[in-house]
Design a protein around this motif. Structure first.
Motif, PDB file in Angstrom:
ATOM      1  N   ASN A 167      37.780  22.823  -8.531  1.00  0.00           N
ATOM      2  CA  ASN A 167      37.921  23.529  -7.250  1.00  0.00           C
ATOM      3  C   ASN A 167      37.023  22.934  -6.174  1.00  0.00           C
ATOM      4  OD1 ASN A 167      39.918  25.326  -7.948  1.00  0.00           O
ATOM      5  ND2 ASN A 167      38.501  26.932  -8.594  1.00  0.00           N
ATOM      6  N   ILE A 168      35.804  22.573  -6.551  1.00  0.00           N
ATOM      7  CA  ILE A 168      34.894  21.964  -5.569  1.00  0.00           C
ATOM      8  C   ILE A 168      35.499  20.676  -5.027  1.00  0.00           C
ATOM      9  CG2 ILE A 168      32.643  20.841  -5.244  1.00  0.00           C
ATOM     10  CD1 ILE A 168      31.473  22.886  -7.241  1.00  0.00           C
ATOM     11  N   SER A 169      36.038  19.842  -5.925  1.00  0.00           N
ATOM     12  CA  SER A 169      36.586  18.558  -5.462  1.00  0.00           C
ATOM     13  C   SER A 169      37.782  18.755  -4.526  1.00  0.00           C
ATOM     14  CB  SER A 169      36.958  17.669  -6.652  1.00  0.00           C
ATOM     15  OG  SER A 169      37.950  18.295  -7.412  1.00  0.00           O
ATOM     16  N   LYS A 170      38.442  19.908  -4.651  1.00  0.00           N
ATOM     17  CA  LYS A 170      39.593  20.202  -3.769  1.00  0.00           C
ATOM     18  C   LYS A 170      39.197  20.960  -2.511  1.00  0.00           C
ATOM     19  CE  LYS A 170      42.620  20.727  -7.753  1.00  0.00           C
ATOM     20  NZ  LYS A 170      42.868  21.839  -8.700  1.00  0.00           N
ATOM     21  N   GLY A 171      37.897  21.245  -2.388  1.00  0.00           N
ATOM     22  CA  GLY A 171      37.441  21.939  -1.183  1.00  0.00           C
ATOM     23  C   GLY A 171      37.505  23.449  -1.288  1.00  0.00           C
ATOM     24  N   LYS A 172      37.809  23.944  -2.487  1.00  0.00           N
ATOM     25  CA  LYS A 172      37.855  25.403  -2.664  1.00  0.00           C
ATOM     26  C   LYS A 172      36.476  25.903  -3.058  1.00  0.00           C
ATOM     27  CE  LYS A 172      42.603  25.274  -4.330  1.00  0.00           C
ATOM     28  NZ  LYS A 172      43.324  25.254  -5.614  1.00  0.00           N
ATOM     29  N   VAL A 173      35.556  25.847  -2.104  1.00  0.00           N
ATOM     30  CA  VAL A 173      34.200  26.316  -2.360  1.00  0.00           C
ATOM     31  C   VAL A 173      33.564  26.678  -1.020  1.00  0.00           C
ATOM     32  CG1 VAL A 173      33.179  23.993  -2.257  1.00  0.00           C
ATOM     33  CG2 VAL A 173      32.030  25.764  -3.574  1.00  0.00           C
ATOM     34  N   PRO A 174      32.871  27.794  -0.966  1.00  0.00           N
ATOM     35  CA  PRO A 174      32.180  28.108   0.283  1.00  0.00           C
ATOM     36  C   PRO A 174      30.829  27.386   0.331  1.00  0.00           C
ATOM     37  CG  PRO A 174      31.978  29.940  -1.271  1.00  0.00           C
ATOM     38  CD  PRO A 174      32.652  28.806  -2.000  1.00  0.00           C
ATOM     39  N   ALA A 175      30.581  26.684   1.414  1.00  0.00           N
ATOM     40  CA  ALA A 175      29.267  26.066   1.606  1.00  0.00           C
ATOM     41  C   ALA A 175      28.918  26.270   3.070  1.00  0.00           C
ATOM     42  CB  ALA A 175      29.302  24.580   1.269  1.00  0.00           C
ATOM     43  N   ASP A 176      27.641  26.559   3.362  1.00  0.00           N
ATOM     44  CA  ASP A 176      27.296  26.810   4.764  1.00  0.00           C
ATOM     45  C   ASP A 176      26.824  25.543   5.463  1.00  0.00           C
ATOM     46  OD1 ASP A 176      25.026  26.872   3.286  1.00  0.00           O
ATOM     47  OD2 ASP A 176      24.549  28.985   3.692  1.00  0.00           O
ATOM     48  N   TYR A 177      27.255  24.386   4.953  1.00  0.00           N
ATOM     49  CA  TYR A 177      27.042  23.116   5.650  1.00  0.00           C
ATOM     50  C   TYR A 177      28.339  22.316   5.520  1.00  0.00           C
ATOM     51  CZ  TYR A 177      25.685  22.320   0.757  1.00  0.00           C
ATOM     52  OH  TYR A 177      25.641  22.313  -0.615  1.00  0.00           O
ATOM     53  N   LYS A 178      28.457  21.296   6.357  1.00  0.00           N
ATOM     54  CA  LYS A 178      29.689  20.516   6.400  1.00  0.00           C
ATOM     55  C   LYS A 178      29.787  19.611   5.172  1.00  0.00           C
ATOM     56  CE  LYS A 178      32.315  17.960   9.748  1.00  0.00           C
ATOM     57  NZ  LYS A 178      32.157  16.874  10.706  1.00  0.00           N
ATOM     58  N   MET A 179      30.952  19.636   4.523  1.00  0.00           N
ATOM     59  CA  MET A 179      31.140  18.793   3.333  1.00  0.00           C
ATOM     60  C   MET A 179      32.355  17.894   3.487  1.00  0.00           C
ATOM     61  SD  MET A 179      30.087  21.158   0.072  1.00  0.00           S
ATOM     62  CE  MET A 179      29.575  19.748  -0.907  1.00  0.00           C
ATOM     63  N   LEU A 180      32.368  16.849   2.676  1.00  0.00           N
ATOM     64  CA  LEU A 180      33.487  15.908   2.648  1.00  0.00           C
ATOM     65  C   LEU A 180      34.114  15.973   1.268  1.00  0.00           C
ATOM     66  CD1 LEU A 180      34.703  13.528   4.393  1.00  0.00           C
ATOM     67  CD2 LEU A 180      33.255  12.042   3.000  1.00  0.00           C
ATOM     68  N   PHE A 181      35.390  16.336   1.229  1.00  0.00           N
ATOM     69  CA  PHE A 181      36.077  16.497  -0.051  1.00  0.00           C
ATOM     70  C   PHE A 181      37.097  15.373  -0.227  1.00  0.00           C
ATOM     71  CE2 PHE A 181      34.892  20.665   1.572  1.00  0.00           C
ATOM     72  CZ  PHE A 181      34.133  21.166   0.517  1.00  0.00           C
ATOM     73  N   SER A 182      37.048  14.702  -1.378  1.00  0.00           N
ATOM     74  CA  SER A 182      37.940  13.549  -1.557  1.00  0.00           C
ATOM     75  C   SER A 182      39.370  13.993  -1.859  1.00  0.00           C
ATOM     76  CB  SER A 182      37.425  12.657  -2.675  1.00  0.00           C
ATOM     77  OG  SER A 182      37.369  13.370  -3.882  1.00  0.00           O
ATOM     78  N   LEU A 183      39.521  15.164  -2.461  1.00  0.00           N
ATOM     79  CA  LEU A 183      40.852  15.555  -2.901  1.00  0.00           C
ATOM     80  C   LEU A 183      41.495  16.649  -2.044  1.00  0.00           C
ATOM     81  CD1 LEU A 183      40.257  15.620  -6.769  1.00  0.00           C
ATOM     82  CD2 LEU A 183      41.321  13.817  -5.414  1.00  0.00           C
ATOM     83  N   LYS A 184      40.807  17.003  -0.938  1.00  0.00           N
ATOM     84  CA  LYS A 184      41.337  18.072  -0.101  1.00  0.00           C
ATOM     85  C   LYS A 184      42.582  17.592   0.622  1.00  0.00           C
ATOM     86  CE  LYS A 184      39.710  21.673   3.009  1.00  0.00           C
ATOM     87  NZ  LYS A 184      38.532  22.212   3.701  1.00  0.00           N
ATOM     88  N   LYS A 185      43.639  18.385   0.543  1.00  0.00           N
ATOM     89  CA  LYS A 185      44.910  17.999   1.175  1.00  0.00           C
ATOM     90  C   LYS A 185      44.895  18.413   2.649  1.00  0.00           C
ATOM     91  CE  LYS A 185      46.927  16.402  -2.508  1.00  0.00           C
ATOM     92  NZ  LYS A 185      46.976  17.188  -3.733  1.00  0.00           N
TER      93      LYS A 185
END
Ligand SMILES: [Zn+2]
Length: 185
Positions: A167-185
């Motif tokens: 889920n993290i790799s797909k961007g399904k995670v709450p984070a209070d800073y900006k992240m870059l996800f490799s598998l997010k569609k």
């Protein structure tokens, strides 16, 4: 400048970083940006692969976890570091990682280390650390070797975390800073 933090699943986190050559880049600005990125995410350590740069560089700023203990506050940049020695009886400590939000697990590491590195002024140092500071250095050093704290977990623990990590790799995670996800569609 605040960089987005690369999330679990991105290949840069599994890649061994390259040594930086003196004069090759503006290392002082990069170090400043890494501290700014780390503070913005409330981290105590950040390695270059976590901002998408496959380099042997990390920064730390540790606050003593326990006031009772005589642990120093260490704010430093480590360029082209080499851990020369790791000694002592392994101890467990619950680690987390800015690239792996909301997961914390016990990791076993040796308590005493000796490390050689350059600082941002290209001065060479050889120093010894123990306790929490050594722990943070070992975690960040792993990053520049392409290793994550989850790699140290048992097969059983890894299986339990598999879904969360996916889920993290797909961007399904709450984070209070900006992240870059490799598998997010
Ligand atoms: Zn980490």
């Amino acid at each position: 400048m605040i960089y987005p933090i690369v999330a679990y699943g991105h290949p840069v986190l599994k890649t061994k970083g390259k040594d930086i050559e003196k004069g090759e880049m503006d290392v002082k600005t990069l170090v400043d940006d890494m501290f700014e990125t780390m503070y913005n995410a409330n981290g105590v350590g950040l390695a270059a692969p976590q901002i998408g740069k496959s380099l042997r560089l990390f920064v730390i700023d540790t606050d003593p976890i326990d006031e009772e203990e005589d642990q120093p506050k260490v704010k430093k940049a480590f360029i082209n570091p080499q851990i020369l020695d790791e000694e002592g009886e392994e101890w467990a400590f619950e680690e987390g990682c800015l690239s792996i939000p909301n997961i914390r697990e016990d990791v076993n590491r040796k308590p005493n280390i000796r490390i050689k590195y350059f600082d941002e002024n290209w001065e060479e140092h050889e120093e010894e650390y123990d306790g929490f500071v050594a722990r943070v250095i070992q975690h960040e050093y792993d990053h520049i070797e392409g290793i994550l704290f989850t790699d140290h977990l048992s097969a059983f623990k890894k299986r339990i975390l598999k879904g969360k990590l996916a889920n993290i790799s797909k961007g399904k995670v709450p984070a209070d800073y900006k992240m870059l996800f490799s598998l997010k569609k």
